[in-house]
Design an enzyme around this catalytic site. Structure first.
Site, short mmCIF file in Angstrom:
data_model
loop_
_atom_site.label_atom_id
_atom_site.label_comp_id
_atom_site.label_asym_id
_atom_site.label_seq_id
_atom_site.Cartn_x
_atom_site.Cartn_y
_atom_site.Cartn_z
N ASN A 9 71.55 27.00 17.26
CA ASN A 9 70.95 27.90 16.28
C ASN A 9 70.65 29.19 17.03
O ASN A 9 69.70 29.25 17.81
CB ASN A 9 69.67 27.29 15.71
CG ASN A 9 68.93 28.26 14.82
OD1 ASN A 9 69.44 29.33 14.48
ND2 ASN A 9 67.70 27.90 14.44
N LYS A 11 69.65 31.96 15.90
CA LYS A 11 68.55 32.77 15.34
C LYS A 11 68.99 34.24 15.27
O LYS A 11 70.15 34.50 14.97
CB LYS A 11 67.27 32.55 16.14
CG LYS A 11 66.98 31.05 16.33
CD LYS A 11 65.63 30.73 16.88
CE LYS A 11 65.50 29.21 17.03
NZ LYS A 11 64.15 28.80 17.38
N HIS A 94 64.50 25.68 8.17
CA HIS A 94 64.00 25.81 9.55
C HIS A 94 62.52 26.19 9.51
O HIS A 94 62.08 26.94 8.63
CB HIS A 94 64.81 26.88 10.30
CG HIS A 94 64.53 26.86 11.76
ND1 HIS A 94 63.42 27.45 12.31
CD2 HIS A 94 65.18 26.25 12.78
CE1 HIS A 94 63.42 27.25 13.62
NE2 HIS A 94 64.48 26.52 13.94
N GLU A 96 60.89 28.26 11.14
CA GLU A 96 60.64 29.70 11.16
C GLU A 96 60.75 30.28 9.75
O GLU A 96 60.02 31.20 9.38
CB GLU A 96 61.60 30.38 12.14
CG GLU A 96 61.18 30.10 13.58
CD GLU A 96 62.30 30.09 14.60
OE1 GLU A 96 63.40 30.59 14.31
OE2 GLU A 96 62.06 29.56 15.70
N GLU A 166 62.44 18.77 14.23
CA GLU A 166 62.05 19.84 15.15
C GLU A 166 60.53 20.02 15.13
O GLU A 166 60.00 20.75 14.27
CB GLU A 166 62.70 21.16 14.73
CG GLU A 166 64.22 21.15 14.80
CD GLU A 166 64.77 22.55 15.06
OE1 GLU A 166 65.57 22.66 16.00
OE2 GLU A 166 64.40 23.51 14.39
N GLY A 172 60.94 26.72 21.30
CA GLY A 172 60.81 27.96 22.08
C GLY A 172 59.65 27.94 23.06
O GLY A 172 59.28 28.99 23.58
N SER A 212 63.34 23.01 22.41
CA SER A 212 63.50 23.15 23.86
C SER A 212 64.50 22.17 24.47
O SER A 212 64.31 21.68 25.59
CB SER A 212 62.14 23.06 24.56
OG SER A 212 61.28 24.09 24.10
#
Ligand code: 13P
Length: 252
Positions: A9, A11, A94, A96, A166, A172, A212
């Site tokens: 991904n 991003k 996702h 985010e 996730e 991250g 990660s």
């Protein structure tokens, strides 16, 4: 036997030139799709150029799409356009997007149905925040996300889906979930699907871990029974690391 899916991904990283450079480095080195499904999910404006350079075994995915066929939705991307561009996968829900762009369990459900209508393989993201993990309610939280995502989805359609567990606290942050924690929730997701449908469906759905993931931890994560791949952010931007991680799936 479920086939591994290793998805990058990207991003909002990489320009078109950087993406093409990456594809030139990796596209003829990834293993056959029949052994491992390898995917990179890129920013929408470069989907077409990336599909043209995907090679025989790497596939290109989008990071989001709208749930309506068309309409006055400024800035959005339709599933019909993704299908026309020969995009193969789409990330849905996702964290985010849930946190920053008002994605809800309801829009996730609508988007899954829309993606399936247009021959796109959805990668459906679920996962808890640090507060939820610390409160000890991860299982209930993820169950709610999975049940709502699958509302009105047939057993046959469900068997084609890919879930990505996730945990938000691992994204991250360099703080990967341990293989035991990752496996525990991936197994929970499979059990939820078995309860909603049946054992056959639960055994067919692929469940990735994301958060990660990198060349140093992917082998042990993929060795877990209910982890069928990885959704990888930062480490997937590097061609050598991406190839290492795809090959890690091949070796399992
Ligand atoms: P990182 O691998 O950078 O933690 O990102 C994970 C992720 O959000 C993939 O969708």
């Amino acid at each position: 036997m479920r086939r591994y899916v290793i998805a990058g991904n990207w991003k909002m990283f990489k320009t078109r030139g950087e993406a093409i450079n990456f594809l030139l480095q990796v596209s003829d080195k990834v293993p056959s799709q029949y052994d491992v499904e390898s995917v990179v999910c890129v920013q929408a404006p470069m989907l077409r150029d990336c599909v043209k350079r995907q090679g025989d075994n790497l596939r290109i995915g989008a990071q989001n799409m709208h749930f309506k066929d068309s309409g006055a939705y400024t800035g959005e991307v339709s599933a019909a356009l993704l299908e026309e561009l020969e995009v193969s996968y789409v990330i849905i829900g996702h964290s985010e997007r849930r946190q920053m762009f008002n994605e809800t369990d309801e829009t996730v459900n609508l988007k899954i149905k829309q993606a399936l209508n247009y021959n796109l393989k959805p990668i459906i993201c679920v996962g808890e925040s640090l507060e939820i993990r610390e409160a000890g309610t991860t299982k209930e939280f993820v169950e709610n996300q999975v049940v709502k995502a699958l509302d009105g989805i047939s057993k046959e359609a469900c068997q084609e889906l890919i879930f990505a567990y996730e945990p938000i606290w691992a994204i991250g942050t360099g703080k990967t979930a341990t293989k035991e924690i990752a496996e525990e929730t991936c197994k929970d997701i499979r059990n939820i699907i078995e309860n909603l449908y049946d054992k056959e469906t639960a055994q067919k759905v692929r469940i990735q871990y994301g958060g990660s993931v990198n060349p140093g931890n992917i082998d042990e994560l993929l060795s877990q029974e209910d982890i069928d791949g990885a959704l990888i952010g930062g480490a997937s931007l590097d061609a050598e690391k991406f190839l290492y991680m795809v090959n890690a799936a091949l070796k399992q």
